[in-house]
Design a protein around this motif. Structure first.
Motif, short mmCIF file in Angstrom:
data_model
loop_
_atom_site.label_atom_id
_atom_site.label_comp_id
_atom_site.label_asym_id
_atom_site.label_seq_id
_atom_site.Cartn_x
_atom_site.Cartn_y
_atom_site.Cartn_z
N TYR A 180 -15.69 56.16 4.69
CA TYR A 180 -14.70 56.95 5.41
C TYR A 180 -14.91 58.45 5.22
O TYR A 180 -14.70 59.24 6.14
N GLU A 181 -15.31 58.85 4.01
CA GLU A 181 -15.47 60.28 3.72
C GLU A 181 -16.56 60.91 4.59
O GLU A 181 -16.52 62.11 4.87
N ASP A 182 -17.55 60.12 4.99
CA ASP A 182 -18.66 60.64 5.78
C ASP A 182 -18.54 60.35 7.27
O ASP A 182 -19.35 60.82 8.06
N GLY A 183 -17.53 59.55 7.65
CA GLY A 183 -17.34 59.23 9.05
C GLY A 183 -18.33 58.19 9.55
O GLY A 183 -19.22 57.72 8.83
N TYR A 184 -18.18 57.82 10.82
CA TYR A 184 -19.07 56.87 11.48
C TYR A 184 -19.68 57.56 12.70
O TYR A 184 -18.98 58.21 13.48
N LYS A 185 -21.00 57.43 12.86
CA LYS A 185 -21.69 58.05 13.99
C LYS A 185 -22.63 57.05 14.66
O LYS A 185 -23.21 56.19 14.00
N LEU A 186 -22.80 57.20 15.97
CA LEU A 186 -23.89 56.59 16.71
C LEU A 186 -24.73 57.72 17.28
O LEU A 186 -24.19 58.69 17.84
N ILE A 187 -26.06 57.60 17.12
CA ILE A 187 -26.98 58.65 17.53
C ILE A 187 -28.08 58.02 18.38
O ILE A 187 -28.76 57.09 17.93
N GLU A 188 -28.25 58.49 19.59
CA GLU A 188 -29.29 57.92 20.45
C GLU A 188 -30.67 58.23 19.88
O GLU A 188 -30.96 59.36 19.47
N SER A 189 -31.52 57.21 19.87
CA SER A 189 -32.89 57.37 19.36
C SER A 189 -33.87 56.74 20.34
O SER A 189 -33.50 55.89 21.16
N HIS A 190 -35.13 57.17 20.24
CA HIS A 190 -36.17 56.58 21.07
C HIS A 190 -36.50 55.18 20.60
O HIS A 190 -36.77 54.27 21.40
N HIS A 191 -36.50 54.97 19.27
CA HIS A 191 -36.75 53.63 18.74
C HIS A 191 -35.49 52.78 18.87
O HIS A 191 -34.40 53.29 19.12
#
Length: 554
Positions: free
Chosen positions: A290-301
């Motif tokens: 929770y302290e760092d949050g949740y992210k989705l990051i688009e990648s080529h792979h």
């Protein structure tokens, strides 16, 4: 008497199956000194506990060149004068600085040995900085054959990312490259050509425009993190955010698609991220970071479980690149990469195996998490159908547990066979609330810890009240399936036993007379009477829907 084999399950060892998740390394029969230096937790590694990294790296994208430095802060666990850190041999160590002076060092393969001018005393907190540069290994087929991936997006903008599980983070930055010791926190500073963005783990602290046409992005990770999870993602990114009301309060959600995919991302990630969090918090407990949050990051792979910053390359499709890995239809109702890679936040990132040989702890539980996600949305039968449907991808080629101390994982069956194993364990326990409590208990007991095979198997055995060690042993240490063998005695009765490799194998299994109710029997490796009145070889049914086993009937 002649026996004829009747297999009520398809033994996948006889199939040529497409194994979607190729292994993260080559299949070696022998190992070298280089393998031991990489995989063994030697005294030159155990002498210090890594507390903090500051990774400060500049990416010269046109030249595929990186340069920078890494600050190591550590606590000495014993008196020593020499330690090991790791950096691939194709990258140059410029210097190692300690208290204002350069330290002597030697290199052997991808290991670097540093000698201190006087003993470092047990319990003391010290630091040193490694300056380095070079052309890092270019990923050939990330994430399976990792390194740094250089691409351009469809508009011609540079698009660069890292993916290094199995290969190791030392493919692009110096660190103590061993899964057993996770750093407590880290600052990740990535400098990129101005106009591009870097998205890394944790929370963005600061963006600084530099004088040389570069911009530095500072990301801070407040939780323990494994080296291979630390990432750089460089590109023309857009951003939008949201929150999720979770078990520990409001969890921040940050989404980083390429700029021209913003609307696609809002739809696809919006449909999948919150249902995934709802399912996994139910089954596994609170999101671990929770302290760092949740992210989705688009990648080529295709994707990778980079802690608090999942890399996503599924092209905004449901399924696995539009395919259903289970063949049941359930796999096309959700985005495989959002669900699978995020499942690793619990198994892989929160609970991390000390040795790569136990990578099944990451992959078996996360493969199984897919069926739990399906169950949470569409019911238990749907989840059971999903996990059963993945069996055709099992190859039974070699043990799932790999050799220890040489940085080598076991069979790729850790995914689908491992998921089916865990579904069997649930079936044996026969108490869904207890099973859920075990899954949540694992994430609470081993919260932010590194673990061994015995840690996980012993915990499940103790909490279940059933000795499951022989079951795990058979499915994880041997490639063969256990065979449930039935024999008709001279009196016309059925007797039953297990044929298995694991010592003391006695897995309970469900059987019934056709049209009746399932009941549990507990065969051993010696023939014993099947004490179910009226059973014959013609009317007996074994629960091969939930049990991945072979059947032999005389």
């Amino acid at each position: 008497m002649t026996k004829k084999s009747l297999f009520l399950t398809v033994l996948a060892s006889t199939l040529i199956a497409f194994n979607t998740f190729a292994q993260l390394g080559t299949n070696k029969e022998t190992f070298t000194r280089a393998d031991s230096l990489r995989g063994y937790l030697s005294p030159l590694r155990t002498c210090y506990d890594i507390n903090y990294y500051h990774l400060d790296v500049k990416f010269d994208i046109p030249n595929k060149f990186i340069s920078g430095n890494v600050l190591f802060k550590f606590t000495a666990t014993q008196d020593f004068t020499k330690l090991q850190f790791d950096l691939f041999a194709n990258l140059k160590v410029e210097k190692v600085v300690y208290k204002g002076q350069e330290l002597p060092y030697t290199r052997e393969f991808n290991a670097v040995f540093v000698t201190f001018p006087q003993p470092v005393v047990k319990g003391s907190k010290e630091e040193f900085t490694v300056y380095y540069s070079g052309n890092p290994t270019i990923a050939k087929r990330a994430p399976w054959d990792g390194g740094v991936e250089y691409n351009v997006d469809s508009l011609g903008h540079p698009w660069v990312s890292t993916a290094c599980q199995g290969m190791g983070a030392s493919v692009w930055w110096p660190n103590k490259d061993q899964q057993a010791d996770e750093v407590d926190s880290a600052l990740i500073s990535i400098s990129v050509p101005t106009g591009l963005k870097d998205i890394s783990n944790g929370r963005l602290r600061k963006v600084t425009k530099l004088k040389d046409g570069y911009t530095r992005f500072d990301w801070f990770v407040a939780n323990p993190i494994n080296n291979y999870d630390i990432e750089a993602n460089i590109g023309d990114y857009a951003h939008y955010s949201d929150t999720y009301d979770g078990e520990k309060g409001k969890l921040t959600l940050d989404f980083w698609p390429l700029s021209y995919n913003l609307e696609k991302a809002k739809k696809q990630w919006g449909d999948n991220a919150k249902p995934m969090l709802k399912a996994f918090e139910y089954w596994f407990g609170p999101y671990p970071f929770y302290e760092d949050g949740y992210k989705l990051i688009e990648s080529h792979h295709l994707g990778m479980e980079h802690q608090s910053g999942t890399a996503y390359g599924n092209h905004y499709h449901n399924g696995y690149l539009g395919r259903d890995l289970s063949g049941t239809g359930w796999g096309l109702k959700w985005d495989f990469i959002v669900v699978h890679e995020s499942g690793h936040e619990w198994f892989g990132n929160n609970i991390t195996s000390k040795d790569l040989g136990d990578m099944w702890i990451h992959e078996s539980f996360t493969n199984y998490s897919e069926s739990l996600f399906v169950e949470n949305k569409w019911g238990k039968q749907a989840g059971q159908e999903y996990v059963h449907g993945t069996r055709f991808l099992i190859v039974n080629d070699r043990p799932i547990v790999g050799p220890y101390n040489v940085n080598k994982e076991g069979s790729g069956d850790m995914y689908y066979k491992g998921g089916n194993l865990l579904n069997m364990i649930r079936t044996i326990i026969n108490d869904d609330e207890k099973w859920r409590g075990i899954l949540r208990g694992l994430n609470k007991t081993f919260y932010h810890k590194t673990v061994t095979y015995d840690d996980i198997v012993n915990y499940i055995t103790e909490q279940s009240g059933t000795n499951l060690s022989p079951v795990f042993d058979q499915y994880l240490h041997y490639r063969n399936l256990p065979i449930l063998e039935f024999m008709t005695t001279r009196e016309g009765k059925l007797a039953v036993r297990w044929q298995a490799d694991a010592k003391g194998f006695n897995m309970p299994v469900k059987v019934k007379i056709k049209g009746g109710e399932y009941q549990y029997i507990k065969p051993t490796t010696r023939f014993t009477p099947l004490n179910i009145e009226g059973t014959t070889k013609d009317n007996l049914e074994v629960d091969t829907f939930n049990y991945y086993i072979g059947i032999l009937m005389d």
